[in-house]
Write a protein that holds these residues in place. Structure first.
Motif, short mmCIF file in Angstrom:
data_model
loop_
_atom_site.label_atom_id
_atom_site.label_comp_id
_atom_site.label_asym_id
_atom_site.label_seq_id
_atom_site.Cartn_x
_atom_site.Cartn_y
_atom_site.Cartn_z
N GLU A 130 0.65 -1.25 0.05
CA GLU A 130 -0.08 0.12 0.01
C GLU A 130 0.90 1.16 -0.18
N TYR A 131 0.32 2.50 -0.58
CA TYR A 131 1.06 3.76 -0.69
C TYR A 131 -0.06 4.63 -0.84
N VAL A 192 -8.72 2.29 0.99
CA VAL A 192 -9.75 2.91 1.70
C VAL A 192 -9.63 4.25 1.71
N MET A 193 -8.39 4.84 1.81
CA MET A 193 -8.16 6.31 1.85
C MET A 193 -8.21 6.90 0.41
N PRO A 194 -8.73 7.81 0.19
CA PRO A 194 -8.57 8.79 -1.00
C PRO A 194 -7.13 9.02 -1.36
N GLY A 195 -6.46 8.91 -2.55
CA GLY A 195 -5.38 9.13 -2.81
C GLY A 195 -4.43 7.98 -2.53
N GLN A 196 -4.90 6.83 -2.05
CA GLN A 196 -4.26 5.89 -1.42
C GLN A 196 -4.32 4.52 -2.43
N ASN A 243 -7.51 5.46 6.95
CA ASN A 243 -6.64 4.37 6.79
C ASN A 243 -5.42 4.30 6.70
N GLY A 244 -4.65 3.47 7.38
CA GLY A 244 -2.98 3.36 7.18
C GLY A 244 -2.67 2.66 5.98
N ALA A 245 -1.32 2.58 5.98
CA ALA A 245 -0.77 1.81 4.78
C ALA A 245 0.29 0.77 5.41
N GLY A 246 0.55 -0.41 4.59
CA GLY A 246 1.41 -1.34 5.08
C GLY A 246 1.69 -2.21 3.95
#
Length: 271
Positions: A130-131, A192-196, A243-246
């Motif tokens: 994810e990024y 989940v997060m816009p731009g992600q 939302n976080g990213a991993g």
């Protein structure tokens, strides 16, 4: 500008020479560095490539009074930017005496993955990276109003539409560039997060999974550079209920014992 564009896309395949872009991991453990060199002809295996050096004091990987670091070529990929016979080279780093520098985790990983017991198990990996894509000037996710927030999460995951999917041109360019490079990229999706966003690499066997993920990250960094967008792998790019990213790592091995085939799968969630 058209002349510059023509020169950037100039086909050098009529010459015998190729360009090899040596890529390595910098001192933070997440930053990527690269430098290019000219070689006399096409390369089919990393063992054909010369070692190279760089100034480790400029990357946080060596002291100023003894700054030389040596790059060992480990894996090659087709270069989607220069194309033709030009290549990207994944490297790891050593002192001039041949000692792995601190942070060279690939060296020990290679020992593990080359062990006969590990080879027999055929370790498969699938990595979900994810990024977040950030606006260059304000370091705020693309698609977000400057200094403000979009609507709540919900419609953005795998979303479609100008008000839900931001940066798809970058994502699709990265997807195709990875396929061209020979990376076993298996898919992409909006997060989940816009731009992600997320891309998946695998299944890949053993240490090749790491090489492919790092080159996929490098290609994405180059594409966002061209697009004037900042790439972030920050596990929590925006504070609050976003939302976080991993990098979720799926693992499966295959082991043949007493004439029977055993397989098992597990998933690890890494920040």
């Amino acid at each position: 500008m058209s002349l510059l564009s023509d020169l950037i896309n100039l086909d050098i395949s009529e010459t015998e020479k190729i360009i090899a872009e040596y890529v390595w991991i910098g001192g933070s453990g997440m930053d990527l560095r690269s430098k290019a060199r000219t070689l006399p002809g096409p390369i089919t295996d990393p063992s054909q490539l010369p070692k190279w050096n760089y100034d480790g004091s400029s990357t946080g990987q060596a002291p100023g009074e003894d700054s030389e670091v040596i790059l060992y070529p480990q894996a090659i990929f087709k270069d989607p930017f220069r194309r033709g016979n030009n290549i990207l080279v994944m490297c790891d780093a050593y002192t001039p005496a041949g000692v792995p520098i601190p942070g060279n985790n690939r060296h020990n990983a290679a020992k593990v993955f080359s062990h006969p017991d590990v080879v027999t198990e055929v370790p498969w990996y699938g990595i979900e990276q994810e990024y977040t894509l950030l606006q260059k000037d304000v370091k705020w996710p693309v698609g977000w109003p400057k200094g403000g927030y979009p609507g709540p999460q919900g419609p953005y995951y795998c979303g479609v539409g100008a008000d839900k999917a931001f940066g798809r041109d970058i994502v699709d360019a990265h997807y195709k560039a990875c396929i061209y490079a020979g990376i076993n990229i298996s898919g992409i999706n909006g997060e989940v997060m816009p731009g992600q966003w997320e891309f998946q690499v695998g299944p890949a066997v053993g240490i090749s999974a790491g090489d492919e993920v790092w080159i996929a990250r490098y290609i994405l960094e180059r594409i966002t550079e061209i697009a004037g967008v900042v790439l972030s792998f920050d596990p929590k790019p925006i504070e609050g209920d976003w939302n976080g990213a991993g990098a979720h790592t799926n693992y499966r091995d295959t082991l043949r014992t007493e004439g029977r085939l055993r397989t098992w799968t597990r998933t690890l969630s890494l920040p």
